[in-house]
Design a protein around this motif. Structure first.
Motif, mmCIF file in Angstrom:
data_model
loop_
_atom_site.group_PDB
_atom_site.id
_atom_site.type_symbol
_atom_site.label_atom_id
_atom_site.label_comp_id
_atom_site.label_asym_id
_atom_site.label_seq_id
_atom_site.Cartn_x
_atom_site.Cartn_y
_atom_site.Cartn_z
ATOM 1 N N GLU A 31 11.674 13.263 6.963
ATOM 2 C CA GLU A 31 11.817 14.475 7.774
ATOM 3 C C GLU A 31 11.535 14.169 9.233
ATOM 4 N N GLN A 32 12.364 14.679 10.111
ATOM 5 C CA GLN A 32 12.246 14.392 11.539
ATOM 6 C C GLN A 32 11.568 15.543 12.272
ATOM 7 N N GLY A 33 10.703 15.187 13.210
ATOM 8 C CA GLY A 33 10.088 16.166 14.086
ATOM 9 C C GLY A 33 10.850 16.215 15.393
ATOM 10 N N ARG A 34 10.161 16.591 16.464
ATOM 11 C CA ARG A 34 10.830 16.683 17.759
ATOM 12 C C ARG A 34 11.182 15.295 18.274
ATOM 13 N N ALA A 35 12.231 15.215 19.055
ATOM 14 C CA ALA A 35 12.709 13.979 19.690
ATOM 15 C C ALA A 35 12.997 12.886 18.667
ATOM 16 N N GLY A 36 13.384 13.268 17.441
ATOM 17 C CA GLY A 36 13.745 12.283 16.437
ATOM 18 C C GLY A 36 12.579 11.565 15.813
ATOM 19 N N GLU A 37 11.353 11.960 16.107
ATOM 20 C CA GLU A 37 10.172 11.305 15.565
ATOM 21 C C GLU A 37 9.813 11.911 14.220
ATOM 22 N N PRO A 38 9.385 11.111 13.224
ATOM 23 C CA PRO A 38 9.000 11.678 11.935
ATOM 24 C C PRO A 38 7.889 12.710 12.104
ATOM 25 N N ALA A 39 7.919 13.749 11.275
ATOM 26 C CA ALA A 39 6.898 14.781 11.327
ATOM 27 C C ALA A 39 5.548 14.197 10.941
ATOM 28 N N GLY A 40 4.474 14.745 11.494
ATOM 29 C CA GLY A 40 3.139 14.284 11.154
ATOM 30 C C GLY A 40 2.607 13.277 12.147
ATOM 31 N N ASP A 41 1.445 12.677 11.787
ATOM 32 C CA ASP A 41 0.829 11.679 12.658
ATOM 33 C C ASP A 41 0.897 10.301 11.991
ATOM 34 N N VAL A 42 0.249 9.311 12.620
ATOM 35 C CA VAL A 42 0.336 7.937 12.133
ATOM 36 C C VAL A 42 -0.149 7.818 10.690
ATOM 37 N N TYR A 43 -1.257 8.496 10.382
ATOM 38 C CA TYR A 43 -1.783 8.416 9.029
ATOM 39 C C TYR A 43 -0.804 9.030 8.027
ATOM 40 N N ASP A 44 -0.134 10.113 8.403
ATOM 41 C CA ASP A 44 0.881 10.718 7.528
ATOM 42 C C ASP A 44 2.027 9.739 7.286
ATOM 43 N N TRP A 45 2.495 9.081 8.345
ATOM 44 C CA TRP A 45 3.595 8.126 8.194
ATOM 45 C C TRP A 45 3.196 6.996 7.254
ATOM 46 N N PHE A 46 1.963 6.528 7.423
ATOM 47 C CA PHE A 46 1.464 5.433 6.595
ATOM 48 C C PHE A 46 1.424 5.835 5.123
ATOM 49 N N ARG A 47 0.858 7.002 4.836
ATOM 50 C CA ARG A 47 0.733 7.452 3.461
ATOM 51 C C ARG A 47 2.089 7.765 2.837
ATOM 52 N N ARG A 48 2.950 8.432 3.594
ATOM 53 C CA ARG A 48 4.275 8.763 3.071
ATOM 54 C C ARG A 48 5.112 7.500 2.885
ATOM 55 N N GLY A 49 4.991 6.550 3.803
ATOM 56 C CA GLY A 49 5.700 5.284 3.647
ATOM 57 C C GLY A 49 5.240 4.543 2.402
ATOM 58 N N GLY A 50 3.925 4.522 2.160
ATOM 59 C CA GLY A 50 3.416 3.876 0.964
ATOM 60 C C GLY A 50 3.905 4.550 -0.301
ATOM 61 N N ARG A 51 4.004 5.885 -0.270
ATOM 62 C CA ARG A 51 4.489 6.616 -1.443
ATOM 63 C C ARG A 51 5.958 6.311 -1.697
ATOM 64 N N LEU A 52 6.769 6.299 -0.634
ATOM 65 C CA LEU A 52 8.186 5.953 -0.796
ATOM 66 C C LEU A 52 8.358 4.545 -1.352
ATOM 67 N N LEU A 53 7.547 3.626 -0.886
ATOM 68 C CA LEU A 53 7.624 2.252 -1.382
ATOM 69 C C LEU A 53 7.293 2.203 -2.870
ATOM 70 N N ALA A 54 6.248 2.911 -3.277
ATOM 71 C CA ALA A 54 5.853 2.937 -4.684
ATOM 72 C C ALA A 54 6.912 3.587 -5.555
ATOM 73 N N GLN A 55 7.680 4.506 -4.975
ATOM 74 C CA GLN A 55 8.737 5.197 -5.719
ATOM 75 C C GLN A 55 10.039 4.398 -5.749
ATOM 76 N N GLY A 56 10.059 3.237 -5.101
ATOM 77 C CA GLY A 56 11.241 2.384 -5.132
ATOM 78 C C GLY A 56 12.254 2.653 -4.044
ATOM 79 N N HIS A 57 11.792 3.132 -2.889
ATOM 80 C CA HIS A 57 12.686 3.418 -1.759
ATOM 81 C C HIS A 57 12.212 2.634 -0.529
ATOM 82 N N PRO A 58 12.343 1.312 -0.548
ATOM 83 C CA PRO A 58 11.773 0.507 0.535
ATOM 84 C C PRO A 58 12.419 0.730 1.894
ATOM 85 N N ALA A 59 13.729 1.026 1.941
ATOM 86 C CA ALA A 59 14.383 1.215 3.236
ATOM 87 C C ALA A 59 13.840 2.456 3.940
ATOM 88 N N ALA A 60 13.677 3.555 3.176
ATOM 89 C CA ALA A 60 13.108 4.763 3.761
ATOM 90 C C ALA A 60 11.651 4.537 4.146
#
Length: 215
Positions: A31-60
């Motif tokens: 999900e994108q926030g303003r100016a094309g930046e992902p919604a949330g803060d750095v910790y959110d990106w880290f946690r969501r990225g780890g979850r996507l990786l665990a779910q088998g979506h490494p590119a996302a």
């Protein structure tokens, strides 16, 4: 990374349940926030990225984790998770650079050494692979996938050397006769170059010769 060790707090399965602005189901573009930046803060990106990786979506996952790494370039946890996503996405050169950065910052990080080694193997650099996989095995000899990766790299080096004669002692991938395959023997140095502090066969031979002369 297939068979890899979970090292990121909250980034495995079941993690990131409380992350703000969760990533869409199915591993789509975050999900994108303003100016094309992902919604949330750095910790959110880290946690969501780890979850996507665990779910088998490494590119996302890589998209979010790369943003997090840009914001927190000195975070080893973020960089290591990014490296895992890059490896699973097939970006082996990028994964190697991030695993390398983590390992240089903390040489005792066995998983970063392992990641450096398997990334190097995927790029065809089996000498570098053998060195760093041997370090990982030396630090965590009980870890099966570390030993399996080292065994495979050493077998490749031995097969390549077979076209030019036997692999000589001291060469990457060389194993002393009788050593268990894929694992460093007790008392060896971390490079796997040979046993350290072993029995001195020359001294034993001298003692046997002295004994025969005394008879």
């Amino acid at each position: 990374m297939s068979g890899g060790q979970e090292r990121v707090d909250g980034a495995g399965t079941g993690g990131a349940d409380g992350a703000a602005g969760g990533a869409g189901t199915g591993g789509g573009v975050p999900e994108q926030g303003r100016a094309g930046e992902p919604a949330g803060d750095v910790y959110d990106w880290f946690r969501r990225g780890g979850r996507l990786l665990a779910q088998g979506h490494p590119a996302a996952a890589e998209q979010l984790l790369a943003r997090a790494a840009e914001a927190e370039p000195h975070s080893r946890s973020i960089r290591e998770t990014l490296a895992r996503a890059q490896f699973d996405a097939g970006s082996y050169a990028a994964a190697l650079e991030n695993f390398r950065a983590v390992a240089l910052a903390d040489p005792s990080d066995d998983y970063a050494q392992f990641g450096w080694g398997v990334s190097a193997a995927r790029l065809g650099d089996f000498e570098t692979s053998a060195k760093h996989l041997a370090l990982a095995v030396a630090m965590r000899p009980e870890t099966d996938h570390y030993r399996a990766a080292l065994r495979q790299t050493r077998a490749t080096l031995a097969a390549r050397a077979g076209a030019f004669g036997p692999l000589l002692p001291g060469a990457p991938g060389y194993q002393e006769p009788g050593w268990p395959s894929g694992a460093l023997p007790e008392g060896s140095d971390a490079r796997g170059d040979g046993p350290a502090g072993g029995r001195d066969e020359t001294d034993d031979g001298d003692r046997r010769s002295d004994h025969r002369r005394s008879e």
